[in-house]
Design a protein around this motif. Structure first.
Motif, short mmCIF file in Angstrom:
data_model
loop_
_atom_site.label_atom_id
_atom_site.label_comp_id
_atom_site.label_asym_id
_atom_site.label_seq_id
_atom_site.Cartn_x
_atom_site.Cartn_y
_atom_site.Cartn_z
N SER A 110 0.83 -1.21 0.00
CA SER A 110 0.00 0.00 0.00
C SER A 110 0.87 1.25 0.00
CB SER A 110 -0.94 0.01 1.21
OG SER A 110 -0.23 0.11 2.41
N GLU A 111 0.25 2.33 -0.46
CA GLU A 111 0.87 3.66 -0.46
C GLU A 111 -0.18 4.65 0.02
OE1 GLU A 111 3.15 6.92 -0.57
OE2 GLU A 111 3.91 4.89 -0.88
N ASP A 112 0.18 5.45 1.02
CA ASP A 112 -0.70 6.49 1.55
C ASP A 112 0.08 7.80 1.45
OD1 ASP A 112 -2.61 7.97 2.86
OD2 ASP A 112 -2.67 6.69 4.65
N PHE A 113 -0.39 8.70 0.60
CA PHE A 113 0.32 9.96 0.33
C PHE A 113 -0.60 11.13 0.61
CE2 PHE A 113 1.60 13.50 -2.34
CZ PHE A 113 2.96 13.57 -2.10
N THR A 114 -0.16 12.05 1.49
CA THR A 114 -0.92 13.26 1.78
C THR A 114 -0.02 14.47 1.58
OG1 THR A 114 -2.21 12.08 3.45
CG2 THR A 114 -2.32 14.49 3.50
N LEU A 115 -0.54 15.47 0.88
CA LEU A 115 0.16 16.72 0.63
C LEU A 115 -0.49 17.80 1.49
CD1 LEU A 115 2.28 18.15 -1.20
CD2 LEU A 115 0.41 18.57 -2.81
N TYR A 116 0.32 18.72 2.04
CA TYR A 116 -0.18 19.80 2.90
C TYR A 116 0.31 21.14 2.37
CZ TYR A 116 -0.63 15.87 6.17
OH TYR A 116 -0.93 14.66 6.77
N PRO A 117 -0.24 21.63 1.25
CA PRO A 117 0.20 22.93 0.76
C PRO A 117 -0.47 24.08 1.54
CG PRO A 117 -1.43 22.01 -0.73
CD PRO A 117 -1.16 20.97 0.33
N SER A 118 0.31 25.10 1.82
CA SER A 118 -0.19 26.28 2.50
C SER A 118 -1.00 27.13 1.52
CB SER A 118 0.99 27.10 3.04
OG SER A 118 0.53 28.36 3.49
N LEU A 119 -2.12 27.68 1.98
CA LEU A 119 -2.90 28.59 1.13
C LEU A 119 -2.44 30.03 1.27
CD1 LEU A 119 -6.47 27.08 1.54
CD2 LEU A 119 -4.91 26.86 -0.39
N SER A 120 -1.63 30.33 2.30
CA SER A 120 -1.15 31.70 2.48
C SER A 120 0.22 31.92 1.85
CB SER A 120 -1.10 32.05 3.97
OG SER A 120 -0.26 31.16 4.65
N ASP A 121 1.02 30.86 1.71
CA ASP A 121 2.33 30.96 1.09
C ASP A 121 2.47 29.78 0.12
OD1 ASP A 121 4.97 31.09 0.33
OD2 ASP A 121 5.79 31.08 2.36
N MET A 122 2.19 30.03 -1.15
CA MET A 122 2.11 28.95 -2.14
C MET A 122 3.41 28.18 -2.32
SD MET A 122 -0.96 28.92 -2.61
CE MET A 122 -1.54 28.03 -4.02
N GLY A 123 4.53 28.71 -1.89
CA GLY A 123 5.79 27.98 -2.00
C GLY A 123 6.06 27.07 -0.81
N GLU A 124 5.23 27.13 0.21
CA GLU A 124 5.44 26.34 1.42
C GLU A 124 4.50 25.14 1.41
OE1 GLU A 124 4.68 27.03 6.12
OE2 GLU A 124 5.62 28.68 5.02
N TYR A 125 5.07 23.95 1.64
CA TYR A 125 4.26 22.74 1.67
C TYR A 125 4.98 21.66 2.47
CZ TYR A 125 7.48 20.94 -1.82
OH TYR A 125 8.61 20.52 -2.47
N ARG A 126 4.21 20.67 2.83
CA ARG A 126 4.74 19.46 3.46
C ARG A 126 4.07 18.28 2.79
NH1 ARG A 126 3.49 17.94 8.19
NH2 ARG A 126 1.46 18.91 8.26
N PHE A 127 4.68 17.11 2.89
CA PHE A 127 3.98 15.89 2.51
C PHE A 127 4.39 14.75 3.41
CE2 PHE A 127 7.59 15.33 -0.54
CZ PHE A 127 7.97 14.03 -0.21
N ARG A 128 3.51 13.78 3.48
CA ARG A 128 3.76 12.55 4.25
C ARG A 128 3.45 11.38 3.34
NH1 ARG A 128 4.20 10.29 9.24
NH2 ARG A 128 3.06 8.37 9.58
N SER A 129 4.41 10.49 3.21
CA SER A 129 4.25 9.30 2.38
C SER A 129 4.58 8.07 3.22
CB SER A 129 5.19 9.39 1.17
OG SER A 129 5.22 8.17 0.48
#
Length: 177
Positions: A110-129
């Motif tokens: 299995s693969e579980d991938f979540t992206l967490y992009p910021s709506l206030s700073d479009m260049g800032e994001y996190r992800f968890r895989s």
């Protein structure tokens, strides 16, 4: 939870947890979810981070040997830091993709991938895989090997952007219902 030390000096302290509720839309593959995620990362200066989110999900497939679904949520990310850094709250999106396939009747990948992009700073994001290989030993026990990658585009100086963990575990499964 991950904690490690080398030569009696801590070099990893990280915790993650998630609780979710899904409300199905009868007769359709759509559902609505409410989720709360919490984590702690000592070396990234995060005392705790809370992410409540809500949104729709869609199940493309949900068979015994194959599952594929996706979600898109809107959330608020509240971060409390370990030092004097001012706490932050920001709106984020939480798109998620989950795929699971069973091979040869027993081996589950299995693969579980979540992206967490910021709506206030479009260049800032996190992800968890999280990639998992799991093989049942008995009805209640299984052996599991995981690769977990937590990535953040915005980290304190002298901190790695990516935390990669390899985990081997024995999993015990039980049912309350």
């Amino acid at each position: 939870a991950t904690y490690a030390s080398e030569n009696r000096k801590m070099n990893t302290q990280k915790y993650y947890g998630m609780a979710a509720y899904n409300q199905d839309r009868p007769g359709t593959p759509w559902y609505f979810f409410v989720k709360l995620e919490a984590d702690h990362d000592y070396f990234a200066n995060i005392d705790y981070r809370l992410i409540p989110s809500v949104g729709p999900g869609y199940r493309f497939y949900e068979e015994e040997d194959f599952k594929l679904f996706t979600e898109i949520g809107l959330g608020a990310q509240y971060t409390h830091y370990r030092d004097v850094t001012e706490d932050s709250t920001e709106l984020i999106l939480t798109p998620r993709l989950y795929i699971e396939k069973t091979f040869w009747g027993k081996l589950k990948l299995s693969e579980d991938f979540t992206l967490y992009p910021s709506l206030s700073d479009m260049g800032e994001y996190r992800f968890r895989s999280e990639s998992i290989a799991e093989y049942p030993i008995s009805k209640a026990l299984a052996g599991r090997f995981s690769i977990i990658n937590d990535y953040s585009s915005d980290v304190p100086p002298d901190t790695k952007k990516s935390d990669l963990r390899l985990v081997s575990a024995i999993v015990y499964t039980f049912s309350w219902f």
